[in-house]
Motif scaffolding. Structure first.
Motif, mmCIF file in Angstrom:
data_model
loop_
_atom_site.group_PDB
_atom_site.id
_atom_site.type_symbol
_atom_site.label_atom_id
_atom_site.label_comp_id
_atom_site.label_asym_id
_atom_site.label_seq_id
_atom_site.Cartn_x
_atom_site.Cartn_y
_atom_site.Cartn_z
ATOM 1 N N ALA A 191 30.221 -9.107 12.548
ATOM 2 C CA ALA A 191 30.634 -9.920 11.395
ATOM 3 C C ALA A 191 30.745 -9.025 10.165
ATOM 4 C CB ALA A 191 29.615 -11.022 11.142
ATOM 5 N N ALA A 192 31.652 -9.390 9.279
ATOM 6 C CA ALA A 192 31.795 -8.626 8.036
ATOM 7 C C ALA A 192 30.632 -8.983 7.108
ATOM 8 C CB ALA A 192 33.124 -8.951 7.375
ATOM 9 N N VAL A 193 29.862 -7.999 6.737
ATOM 10 C CA VAL A 193 28.730 -8.233 5.843
ATOM 11 C C VAL A 193 28.825 -7.276 4.655
ATOM 12 C CG1 VAL A 193 27.173 -9.078 7.641
ATOM 13 C CG2 VAL A 193 27.283 -6.627 7.145
ATOM 14 N N PRO A 194 28.361 -7.708 3.485
ATOM 15 C CA PRO A 194 28.354 -6.791 2.333
ATOM 16 C C PRO A 194 27.311 -5.706 2.534
ATOM 17 C CG PRO A 194 27.210 -8.810 1.779
ATOM 18 C CD PRO A 194 27.806 -9.023 3.151
ATOM 19 N N MET A 240 18.123 -13.870 9.679
ATOM 20 C CA MET A 240 18.999 -15.042 9.705
ATOM 21 C C MET A 240 18.921 -15.809 8.385
ATOM 22 S SD MET A 240 18.320 -16.337 13.613
ATOM 23 C CE MET A 240 19.399 -17.787 13.470
ATOM 24 N N GLN A 241 17.717 -15.915 7.819
ATOM 25 C CA GLN A 241 17.593 -16.606 6.529
ATOM 26 C C GLN A 241 18.340 -15.848 5.431
ATOM 27 O OE1 GLN A 241 13.624 -18.195 5.485
ATOM 28 N NE2 GLN A 241 12.978 -17.582 7.557
ATOM 29 N N LEU A 253 25.625 -16.140 3.009
ATOM 30 C CA LEU A 253 26.759 -17.006 3.332
ATOM 31 C C LEU A 253 26.786 -18.265 2.476
ATOM 32 C CD1 LEU A 253 26.525 -16.739 7.228
ATOM 33 C CD2 LEU A 253 28.336 -15.776 5.782
ATOM 34 N N GLN A 254 25.651 -18.511 1.769
ATOM 35 C CA GLN A 254 25.504 -19.699 0.926
ATOM 36 C C GLN A 254 25.738 -20.982 1.729
ATOM 37 O OE1 GLN A 254 28.044 -19.138 -2.507
ATOM 38 N NE2 GLN A 254 26.621 -17.670 -3.416
ATOM 39 N N ARG A 255 25.123 -21.033 2.925
ATOM 40 C CA ARG A 255 25.215 -22.211 3.782
ATOM 41 C C ARG A 255 24.049 -23.155 3.480
ATOM 42 N NH1 ARG A 255 29.655 -20.487 4.425
ATOM 43 N NH2 ARG A 255 30.628 -19.811 6.382
ATOM 44 N N HIS A 256 24.320 -24.452 3.501
ATOM 45 C CA HIS A 256 23.289 -25.458 3.255
ATOM 46 C C HIS A 256 22.877 -26.109 4.582
ATOM 47 C CE1 HIS A 256 24.026 -24.982 -1.022
ATOM 48 N NE2 HIS A 256 25.334 -25.168 -0.796
ATOM 49 N N GLU A 257 21.805 -26.866 4.556
ATOM 50 C CA GLU A 257 21.299 -27.532 5.764
ATOM 51 C C GLU A 257 22.352 -28.500 6.319
ATOM 52 O OE1 GLU A 257 18.560 -27.400 7.638
ATOM 53 O OE2 GLU A 257 17.844 -25.647 6.530
ATOM 54 N N ARG A 258 22.551 -28.416 7.661
ATOM 55 C CA ARG A 258 23.486 -29.330 8.330
ATOM 56 C C ARG A 258 22.792 -29.922 9.556
ATOM 57 N NH1 ARG A 258 28.630 -25.268 8.516
ATOM 58 N NH2 ARG A 258 26.938 -23.829 9.066
ATOM 59 N N SER A 259 23.449 -30.870 10.225
ATOM 60 C CA SER A 259 22.844 -31.525 11.390
ATOM 61 C C SER A 259 23.849 -31.589 12.532
ATOM 62 C CB SER A 259 22.370 -32.942 11.017
ATOM 63 O OG SER A 259 23.475 -33.712 10.563
ATOM 64 N N GLU A 307 26.548 -18.780 13.499
ATOM 65 C CA GLU A 307 27.121 -17.957 12.433
ATOM 66 C C GLU A 307 26.033 -17.126 11.750
ATOM 67 O OE1 GLU A 307 30.312 -18.518 8.760
ATOM 68 O OE2 GLU A 307 29.063 -20.214 9.382
ATOM 69 N N GLN A 308 24.884 -17.762 11.497
ATOM 70 C CA GLN A 308 23.764 -17.019 10.913
ATOM 71 C C GLN A 308 23.320 -15.886 11.821
ATOM 72 O OE1 GLN A 308 20.401 -19.420 9.797
ATOM 73 N NE2 GLN A 308 21.695 -21.005 8.879
ATOM 74 N N GLY A 309 23.204 -16.216 13.133
ATOM 75 C CA GLY A 309 22.767 -15.197 14.071
ATOM 76 C C GLY A 309 23.723 -14.025 14.134
ATOM 77 N N ARG A 310 25.026 -14.321 14.192
ATOM 78 C CA ARG A 310 26.020 -13.246 14.240
ATOM 79 C C ARG A 310 25.919 -12.367 12.997
ATOM 80 N NH1 ARG A 310 32.339 -14.053 13.180
ATOM 81 N NH2 ARG A 310 33.087 -11.972 13.711
ATOM 82 N N THR A 311 25.781 -12.998 11.814
ATOM 83 C CA THR A 311 25.674 -12.236 10.567
ATOM 84 C C THR A 311 24.373 -11.447 10.528
ATOM 85 O OG1 THR A 311 26.963 -13.932 9.419
ATOM 86 C CG2 THR A 311 25.725 -12.402 8.045
#
Length: 714
Positions: free
Chosen positions: A33-36, A128-129, A135-141, A151-155
């Motif tokens: 994944a592209a990461v800064p 992952m956190q 990624l500025q991702r919020h909690e989802r279900s 996505e978190q794991g890949r990053t």
């Protein structure tokens, strides 16, 4: 048999689908994944504050200029307490140093608990956190949550490939959200513990770690979590201590502590700081700033029972013009601590007199030995009769210019202004930087000699520094080491030297202040006080060869002090600061200019003892003989200087006249109106007015000017 075959087909299909899904997930997670970069993340981290640094790089103040989030500067891992690092890693990701972004044991355990026990358990690693924060991702279900975890794991895997473990942990600690608006370990430790991350104790570290799963959790829940973690780690801290720490830290959340930095120059910081993360270096010296604040606060506290609450101080280096101390307020003693007393305009009182006498000396109207009458004086003005009084309401009779200036006598100052002219004096003050003196001469009248104009402490320091530098002026500076400002000669070097000598003469000021006062120093220094009407403002401004110190004392609301003058209010602050500044060595007097010479001078009658006096070359004399009384000297008594004469449109022009009258006139004198001789009988005549500005002069037989008035016809 057929059913068995069908079951085998279903199981085989499910297994194949699972293997395909697992293979797809593994390929997705393995695909980079592209990461800064770590450097990019650190560079994009913008704190909430801006900082003011002194000339040596020490932080002296800060201002919060960003309000969407509370951040402090990026904290290096080496500057964070090992106790908090251990507590957070143990509670959030105990196998952090052994995995490569994903903790598969935790993932399998979380799946087992959710599928068989119907319990949710976190499996996100610190990596992952951090990925989620970047990624500025919020909690989802539901399905969206699983996709988000992939996505978190890949990053996270990509972060582990490109970043070091310490970089990941450092970035995580700086970006993690805390209670309320707090983000990062720096803001959390400052607000909750009142210290930098390096100083966090074991119990404070446990509380910060316990807050992470639920930043808004109750104190009881946070305390129980911290106690459990202390037990697991076998730490030497009791639950009672932890609960006390929780109570103190959560209470501090409401208190809103800003950070671990001092607030030594809040007014200046508010003026200069506007950009988040800005670090502006100024010319102030942190040690001198602390001393100036402490001295001002100490003396104001002693005057509290005399209705004194506010004050301000400036300390300036004479050579460079750099400001070394800028104290805009007395802080907690004030009812309006946010007001900047350095820039606030107040009445000048007697503090403008040195510039009036300098102008009179420069124009050779007077010398330091000239005698002036300190006697009751009434001056007719356009606004009515002006009756100047002295500070102690006790007239001294004939006094020299030296005594009049050093003793701050009011009536001689008004007489001097009558010689210099209100317009000329106002123009000189504006040239010296007193920008508040904007109105014309008619507005101020002769009260300008006694400081009726409004000035700021900044302007006072700049003007007195010009005297200290022999009449050469340049703007004050707040930037250290900058290009020197343009220097401009505004006053004569000779007259400036004589005025400085007068202001440094303790014997000359005894007529008003006595021998024991707060204007004395054991080294050469020149100083002048001022008190405005009704004791609303105290000023004390003075200089040594190296420094100019300006002090104002009063009340920002404008209410009067009780029995506090410049010599008892502002002067003690000035004296103590000047003594501290010169503690390292004596201050030498300025060099005598080449066009100044000293001469022994006596007075007849002996109104003052014989002494050695300084003169501008060409004005010196050995003896001073009292002139004839003012009532016998030729003067213009009508019209009054500065008068505005309004023509009445209801009266015919031929019937309107202005009285021109002299006192002490003789037939050989000559009156000139705008340099044109007036014909008429002295001592008085009627003149037909025409609109315009006029200058009426009285000259003797040799053409020497004896008196002058200016007036306007409208």
């Amino acid at each position: 048999m057929r059913r068995v075959q069908q079951l085998r087909c279903v199981l085989g299909g499910a297994l194949s689908a699972g293997l395909i899904a697992a293979l797809g997930g593994w390929i997705y997670l393995s695909w980079p994944a592209a990461v800064p970069s770590y450097a990019q993340v650190q560079a994009q981290f913008v704190p909430s504050d801006a900082w003011l640094l002194d000339r040596h790089g020490e932080i002296i103040d800060s201002v919060r200029v960003r309000f969407d989030v509370r951040r402090l500067p990026w904290a290096r891992l080496a500057d964070i307490s090992p106790a908090v690092v251990t507590a957070i890693v143990d509670s959030e990701d105990r196998r952090f140093y052994r995995h490569h972004g994903i903790d598969w044991r935790a993932v399998i355990g979380a799946l087992r608990d959710e599928l068989w026990r119907h319990q949710r358990r976190g499996a996100s690693t610190i990596s992952m956190q951090l990925a989620s924060l970047l990624l500025q991702r919020h909690e989802r279900s539901g399905l969206s949550a699983w996709i988000g975890k992939l996505e978190q794991g890949r990053t996270a895997v990509s972060l582990e490939r490109h970043w070091g473990k310490d970089q990941i942990l450092e970035a995580y600690l700086n970006l993690l959200p805390y209670r309320g608006e707090l983000q990062g370990i720096g803001a959390a430790s400052a607000r909750l513990a009142g210290k930098s991350p390096s100083g966090l104790s074991t119990s404070e570290s446990l509380v910060l770690a316990a807050l992470l799963p639920q930043p808004a959790a109750s104190g009881a829940l946070v305390g129980s979590r911290a106690c459990a973690r202390a037990s697991v780690l076998a730490l030497p801290v009791s639950c009672d201590e932890i609960h006390r720490t929780v109570q103190a830290m959560l209470a501090a959340t409401a208190a809103g502590r800003d950070g671990p930095w001092p607030h030594l120059a809040p007014q200046l910081a508010q003026h200069l700081l506007h950009t988040p993360g800005e670090r502006q270096v100024v010319s102030l010296d942190a040690d001198m700033q602390r001393q100036a604040r402490a001295v001002l606060t100490s003396h104001l506290s002693a005057l509290a029972n005399r209705n004194v609450r506010d004050g301000a101080v400036l300390v300036v280096d004479n050579a460079s013009g750099e400001v070394l101390a800028y104290v805009g307020s007395a802080g907690s003693l004030s009812r309006a601590a946010q007001v900047d007393g350095v820039q606030a305009a107040r009445q000048a009182g007697s503090s403008l007199k040195p510039f009036l006498y300098e102008q009179a000396l420069e124009q050779r109207y007077l010398t330091a030995a000239s005698l002036l009458a300190d006697a009751p004086l009434s001056v007719d003005t356009a606004a009515g009769v002006y009756l100047p009084q002295d500070y102690d309401h006790d007239f001294k009779g004939l006094v020299s210019v030296r005594t009049a200036l050093a003793g701050s006598l009011n009536v001689p100052a008004v007489r001097t202004l009558m010689l210099v002219g209100v317009d000329a004096f106002a123009a000189r003050l504006r040239a010296l930087g007193y920008g508040g003196i904007r109105a014309d001469a008619q507005y101020y009248g002769y009260s300008l000699a006694l400081g009726s104009g409004e000035v700021t402490l900044w302007q006072q320091a700049q003007a007195y520094r010009a005297l200290a530098n022999g009449g050469v002026s340049s703007p004050l500076r707040l930037q250290p080491g900058a290009e020197p400002a343009v220097r401009q000669r505004l006053m004569s070097a000779a007259a400036s030297y004589i005025v400085s000598d007068i202001l440094s003469d303790p014997g000359a000021r005894t007529v008003t202040f006595g021998l024991d006062n707060h204007l004395k120093t054991p080294f050469w220094s020149a100083v002048k006080t001022g008190t405005s009407e009704d004791m609303r403002d105290n000023w004390c401004i003075g200089y040594s060869g190296s420094y100019t110190v300006a002090v104002w004392v009063g009340n920002f609301e404008g209410d009067s002090m009780r029995d506090v003058s410049g010599v008892t209010g502002a002067a003690p602050v000035w004296q103590e600061l000047m003594l501290r500044l010169q503690a390292g060595g004596a201050a030498a007097p300025p060099a005598v200019p080449p066009d100044v010479s000293g001469r022994s001078t006596r007075f007849e009658p002996s109104v003052e003892p014989e002494r050695r006096e300084w003169f501008i070359n060409g004005t010196q004399f050995r003896g001073v003989v009292a002139a004839v009384p003012a009532s016998e000297r030729p003067t213009i008594v009508s019209p009054v200087d500065g008068m505005v004469i309004a023509l009445d449109p209801d009266i015919p022009d031929a019937r309107q006249r202005v009285l021109i009258a002299l006192q002490g006139a003789r037939s050989s004198l000559q009156l000139k109106l705008n340099d044109t001789p007036l014909d008429g009988v002295l001592p008085q005549q009627l003149w037909e007015p025409r609109p315009g500005r006029y200058e009426l002069t009285l000259e003797d037989e040799s053409g020497q000017r004896l008196d002058r008035v200016q007036f306007t016809v409208r």
